[in-house]
Design a protein around this motif. Structure first.
Motif, PDB file in Angstrom:
ATOM      1  N   ASP A  76       1.019  -1.153   0.143  1.00 32.65           N
ATOM      2  CA  ASP A  76       0.131  -0.029   0.102  1.00 32.65           C
ATOM      3  C   ASP A  76       0.851   1.166  -0.120  1.00 32.65           C
ATOM      4  OD1 ASP A  76      -2.106   1.589   0.041  1.00 32.65           O
ATOM      5  OD2 ASP A  76      -2.860   0.735   1.780  1.00 32.65           O
ATOM      6  N   GLN A  77       0.457   2.283  -0.684  1.00 29.83           N
ATOM      7  CA  GLN A  77       1.194   3.436  -0.582  1.00 29.83           C
ATOM      8  C   GLN A  77       0.279   4.718  -1.030  1.00 29.83           C
ATOM      9  OE1 GLN A  77       3.697   4.525  -3.933  1.00 29.83           O
ATOM     10  NE2 GLN A  77       2.778   2.660  -5.215  1.00 29.83           N
ATOM     11  N   GLY A  78       0.596   5.877  -0.789  1.00 27.33           N
ATOM     12  CA  GLY A  78      -0.121   7.116  -0.931  1.00 27.33           C
ATOM     13  C   GLY A  78       0.427   8.170  -0.322  1.00 27.33           C
ATOM     14  N   VAL A  79      -0.291   9.410  -0.599  1.00 29.96           N
ATOM     15  CA  VAL A  79      -0.098  10.720   0.263  1.00 29.96           C
ATOM     16  C   VAL A  79      -1.449  10.932   0.869  1.00 29.96           C
ATOM     17  CG1 VAL A  79       0.206  13.081  -0.115  1.00 29.96           C
ATOM     18  CG2 VAL A  79       1.415  11.471  -1.564  1.00 29.96           C
ATOM     19  N   PHE A  80      -1.233  11.106   2.204  1.00 28.50           N
ATOM     20  CA  PHE A  80      -2.433  11.320   3.161  1.00 28.50           C
ATOM     21  C   PHE A  80      -2.465  12.510   3.736  1.00 28.50           C
ATOM     22  CE2 PHE A  80      -2.115   7.065   2.748  1.00 28.50           C
ATOM     23  CZ  PHE A  80      -3.400   6.306   2.993  1.00 28.50           C
ATOM     24  N   GLU A  81      -3.577  13.222   3.916  1.00 27.61           N
ATOM     25  CA  GLU A  81      -3.641  14.658   4.750  1.00 27.61           C
ATOM     26  C   GLU A  81      -4.102  14.069   6.010  1.00 27.61           C
ATOM     27  OE1 GLU A  81      -6.360  18.465   5.353  1.00 27.61           O
ATOM     28  OE2 GLU A  81      -6.747  17.202   3.367  1.00 27.61           O
ATOM     29  N   ILE A  82      -3.338  14.528   6.963  1.00 30.83           N
ATOM     30  CA  ILE A  82      -3.520  14.296   8.265  1.00 30.83           C
ATOM     31  C   ILE A  82      -4.036  15.553   8.932  1.00 30.83           C
ATOM     32  CG2 ILE A  82      -2.299  13.326  10.827  1.00 30.83           C
ATOM     33  CD1 ILE A  82      -2.288  11.358   8.264  1.00 30.83           C
ATOM     34  N   ARG A  83      -5.185  15.335   9.915  1.00 28.00           N
ATOM     35  CA  ARG A  83      -5.775  16.493  10.451  1.00 28.00           C
ATOM     36  C   ARG A  83      -5.845  16.349  11.982  1.00 28.00           C
ATOM     37  NH1 ARG A  83      -9.265  15.714   6.120  1.00 28.00           N
ATOM     38  NH2 ARG A  83     -10.669  14.208   7.388  1.00 28.00           N
ATOM     39  N   LEU A  84      -5.078  17.429  12.512  1.00 27.87           N
ATOM     40  CA  LEU A  84      -5.342  17.194  14.108  1.00 27.87           C
ATOM     41  C   LEU A  84      -6.470  18.206  14.658  1.00 27.87           C
ATOM     42  CD1 LEU A  84      -4.248  16.820  17.086  1.00 27.87           C
ATOM     43  CD2 LEU A  84      -2.479  18.594  16.563  1.00 27.87           C
ATOM     44  N   ASN A  85      -7.431  17.622  15.227  1.00 28.83           N
ATOM     45  CA  ASN A  85      -8.649  18.412  15.705  1.00 28.83           C
ATOM     46  C   ASN A  85      -8.183  19.144  17.127  1.00 28.83           C
ATOM     47  OD1 ASN A  85     -10.312  17.676  13.428  1.00 28.83           O
ATOM     48  ND2 ASN A  85     -10.558  15.576  14.606  1.00 28.83           N
ATOM     49  N   PRO A  86      -8.960  20.002  17.321  1.00 29.54           N
ATOM     50  CA  PRO A  86      -8.800  20.758  18.602  1.00 29.54           C
ATOM     51  C   PRO A  86      -8.918  19.881  19.726  1.00 29.54           C
ATOM     52  CG  PRO A  86     -10.438  21.897  17.364  1.00 29.54           C
ATOM     53  CD  PRO A  86     -10.030  20.985  16.620  1.00 29.54           C
ATOM     54  N   THR A  87      -9.738  18.799  19.507  1.00 29.49           N
ATOM     55  CA  THR A  87      -9.853  17.805  20.786  1.00 29.49           C
ATOM     56  C   THR A  87      -8.802  16.920  20.904  1.00 29.49           C
ATOM     57  OG1 THR A  87     -11.103  16.224  19.249  1.00 29.49           O
ATOM     58  CG2 THR A  87     -12.266  17.603  20.408  1.00 29.49           C
ATOM     59  N   GLY A  88      -7.801  17.194  20.257  1.00 28.21           N
ATOM     60  CA  GLY A  88      -6.479  16.067  20.255  1.00 28.21           C
ATOM     61  C   GLY A  88      -6.816  15.193  19.414  1.00 28.21           C
ATOM     62  N   GLU A  89      -7.581  14.769  18.583  1.00 22.65           N
ATOM     63  CA  GLU A  89      -7.886  13.474  18.010  1.00 22.65           C
ATOM     64  C   GLU A  89      -7.527  13.837  16.669  1.00 22.65           C
ATOM     65  OE1 GLU A  89     -11.935  12.708  18.315  1.00 22.65           O
ATOM     66  OE2 GLU A  89     -11.896  11.726  20.261  1.00 22.65           O
ATOM     67  N   PHE A  90      -6.791  12.366  15.911  1.00 24.36           N
ATOM     68  CA  PHE A  90      -6.431  12.830  14.491  1.00 24.36           C
ATOM     69  C   PHE A  90      -7.101  12.057  13.508  1.00 24.36           C
ATOM     70  CE2 PHE A  90      -2.549  13.552  16.932  1.00 24.36           C
ATOM     71  CZ  PHE A  90      -1.716  14.136  16.202  1.00 24.36           C
ATOM     72  N   ASP A  91      -7.243  12.339  12.447  1.00 25.27           N
ATOM     73  CA  ASP A  91      -7.981  11.534  11.254  1.00 25.27           C
ATOM     74  C   ASP A  91      -7.438  11.996   9.977  1.00 25.27           C
ATOM     75  OD1 ASP A  91      -9.104  14.106  10.231  1.00 25.27           O
ATOM     76  OD2 ASP A  91     -10.989  13.897  11.046  1.00 25.27           O
ATOM     77  N   SER A  92      -7.555  11.177   8.890  1.00 28.06           N
ATOM     78  CA  SER A  92      -6.961  11.574   7.547  1.00 28.06           C
ATOM     79  C   SER A  92      -7.928  11.006   6.473  1.00 28.06           C
ATOM     80  CB  SER A  92      -5.793  10.345   7.570  1.00 28.06           C
ATOM     81  OG  SER A  92      -6.129   8.965   7.573  1.00 28.06           O
ATOM     82  N   ARG A  93      -7.340  11.543   5.297  1.00 31.33           N
ATOM     83  CA  ARG A  93      -7.919  11.133   3.901  1.00 31.33           C
ATOM     84  C   ARG A  93      -6.923  11.054   2.992  1.00 31.33           C
ATOM     85  NH1 ARG A  93      -9.117  15.558   0.306  1.00 31.33           N
ATOM     86  NH2 ARG A  93      -8.159  17.510   0.915  1.00 31.33           N
ATOM     87  N   ARG A  94      -6.972  10.136   2.154  1.00 29.34           N
ATOM     88  CA  ARG A  94      -5.974   9.878   1.043  1.00 29.34           C
ATOM     89  C   ARG A  94      -6.078  10.808   0.114  1.00 29.34           C
ATOM     90  NH1 ARG A  94      -3.475   4.634  -0.458  1.00 29.34           N
ATOM     91  NH2 ARG A  94      -4.904   3.676   1.100  1.00 29.34           N
ATOM     92  N   ILE A  95      -5.059  11.421  -0.513  1.00 33.53           N
ATOM     93  CA  ILE A  95      -5.393  12.538  -1.657  1.00 33.53           C
ATOM     94  C   ILE A  95      -4.723  11.945  -2.805  1.00 33.53           C
ATOM     95  CG2 ILE A  95      -5.618  14.037   0.045  1.00 33.53           C
ATOM     96  CD1 ILE A  95      -2.798  15.189  -0.600  1.00 33.53           C
ATOM     97  N   ALA A  96      -3.805  11.088  -2.741  1.00 30.63           N
ATOM     98  CA  ALA A  96      -3.061  10.500  -3.924  1.00 30.63           C
ATOM     99  C   ALA A  96      -2.756   9.058  -3.853  1.00 30.63           C
ATOM    100  CB  ALA A  96      -1.877  11.121  -4.210  1.00 30.63           C
ATOM    101  N   GLU A  97      -3.254   8.239  -4.714  1.00 27.41           N
ATOM    102  CA  GLU A  97      -2.830   6.692  -4.735  1.00 27.41           C
ATOM    103  C   GLU A  97      -1.427   6.490  -4.588  1.00 27.41           C
ATOM    104  OE1 GLU A  97      -5.463   4.616  -4.343  1.00 27.41           O
ATOM    105  OE2 GLU A  97      -6.769   6.179  -4.148  1.00 27.41           O
ATOM    106  N   ASN A  98      -0.582   7.215  -5.124  1.00 24.45           N
ATOM    107  CA  ASN A  98       0.889   6.683  -5.012  1.00 24.45           C
ATOM    108  C   ASN A  98       1.756   7.923  -4.267  1.00 24.45           C
ATOM    109  OD1 ASN A  98       0.830   4.206  -6.854  1.00 24.45           O
ATOM    110  ND2 ASN A  98      -0.049   5.996  -8.310  1.00 24.45           N
ATOM    111  N   ARG A  99       2.577   7.416  -3.952  1.00 21.95           N
ATOM    112  CA  ARG A  99       3.579   8.507  -3.056  1.00 21.95           C
ATOM    113  C   ARG A  99       4.185   9.367  -4.080  1.00 21.95           C
ATOM    114  NH1 ARG A  99       7.865   4.920  -1.561  1.00 21.95           N
ATOM    115  NH2 ARG A  99       7.364   3.568  -2.946  1.00 21.95           N
ATOM    116  N   VAL A 100       4.560  10.578  -3.706  1.00 22.17           N
ATOM    117  CA  VAL A 100       5.497  11.437  -4.458  1.00 22.17           C
ATOM    118  C   VAL A 100       6.847  11.536  -4.007  1.00 22.17           C
ATOM    119  CG1 VAL A 100       3.366  12.878  -5.022  1.00 22.17           C
ATOM    120  CG2 VAL A 100       4.682  13.518  -3.127  1.00 22.17           C
ATOM    121  N   LEU A 101       7.609  12.083  -4.736  1.00 18.72           N
ATOM    122  CA  LEU A 101       9.013  12.261  -4.255  1.00 18.72           C
ATOM    123  C   LEU A 101       8.955  13.252  -3.181  1.00 18.72           C
ATOM    124  CD1 LEU A 101      11.087  12.632  -7.744  1.00 18.72           C
ATOM    125  CD2 LEU A 101      11.066  10.678  -6.166  1.00 18.72           C
TER     126      LEU A 101
END
Length: 274
Positions: A76-101
């Protein structure tokens, strides 16, 4: 007597045979390894966001590792956006199916987060440390264990034998939800394994195992002492009472000294303070 020459084709066929057999001896490990590279943090509304180059793979083994380690098998690989919420919790979403340099991560950030500003408190050192401190599953990322099918007993054995990499073992600790007894037993088994090794192998095991041991000890800390333990002792060690000594020793040993605070208090006797 003339020396007989072996035809060149015989050597060529033999060399080809060795290569084929050697290649067959190579393969890839079952345990999935993790590599990542986090970008710097940006403030988006009340959230801190950053991009993460993420890669799950199985390293090569045997002759297929040479000369440069071999090409790992990507699961598995990809570029993910990681979000830190004010509550201290994390979530993420995949924005690219493959890694970039990694060198292209900054330009991608400009597209994803424009026109938002950088958050100076979350440079790349801090975002990469955040990812390391948390397990992939807690960040909403694909877990190395998603691609392994092992029993509880096998996973525990992997911890003791230091199979996989740090993130693989970190995910095992999270996934198994170890009881205090299991955690202590694993630590004992790791110490016993280390003692049986010699010289360089022992040093290597001690060095590589430290992160995993720390994770297990942290689990013991939160399980046995979810709230900081304050042990009151009499003023001065020579005034330590037997029951205080027993309580202090128990707290320190079970907690590995991580979460215990010793508070000196005066001894109260009839007639006032001593």
């Amino acid at each position: 007597m003339k020396e007989q020459k072996v035809p060149l084709t015989v050597f060529a066929l033999f060399f080809l045979f060795v290569c084929v057999m050697s290649a067959g001896a190579g393969g890839s490990v079952e345990e999935v390894h993790t590599s990542f590279k986090a970008g710097r943090g940006y403030r988006v509304g009340e959230q801190i966001c950053f991009l993460l180059n993420y890669h799950l793979y199985r390293p090569k083994t045997g002759i297929s590792r040479f000369p440069d380690g071999g090409i790992p098998v990507t699961v598995d690989q990809g570029v993910f956006e990681i979000r830190l919420n004010p509550t201290g919790e994390f979530d993420s979403r995949r924005i690219a199916e493959n890694r970039v340099l990694d060198s292209e991560l900054y330009s991608l950030e400009q597209k994803v987060f424009a026109p938002y500003e950088k958050d100076e408190g979350y440079d790349m050192n801090r975002t990469n440390q955040l990812v390391r401190d948390l397990s992939p599953a807690l960040l909403g990322l694909p877990s190395p264990l998603d691609y392994c099918e092992k029993s509880r007993k096998e996973y525990i054995k992997d911890l003791v034998q230091l199979k996989g990499d740090f993130f693989y073992r970190k995910e095992i600790i999270r996934y198994l939800e170890l009881s205090p007894g299991e955690a202590e037993e694993i630590l004992r088994a790791m110490e016993e394994r280390e003692e049986k090794l010699e010289s360089y192998e022992q040093m290597e095991y001690r060095f590589i195992s430290e992160d995993t041991k720390t994770e297990i000890r942290a689990l013991l800390k939160t399980t046995l002492f979810p709230i900081s333990c304050v042990v009151k002792i009499s003023r001065g060690p020579h005034h330590l009472l037997p029951q205080e000594f027993a309580g202090a020793t128990k707290s320190f040993l079970l907690d590995y000294g991580k979460n215990t605070t010793f508070l000196e208090v005066p001894i109260i006797k009839q007639g006032g303070l001593q």
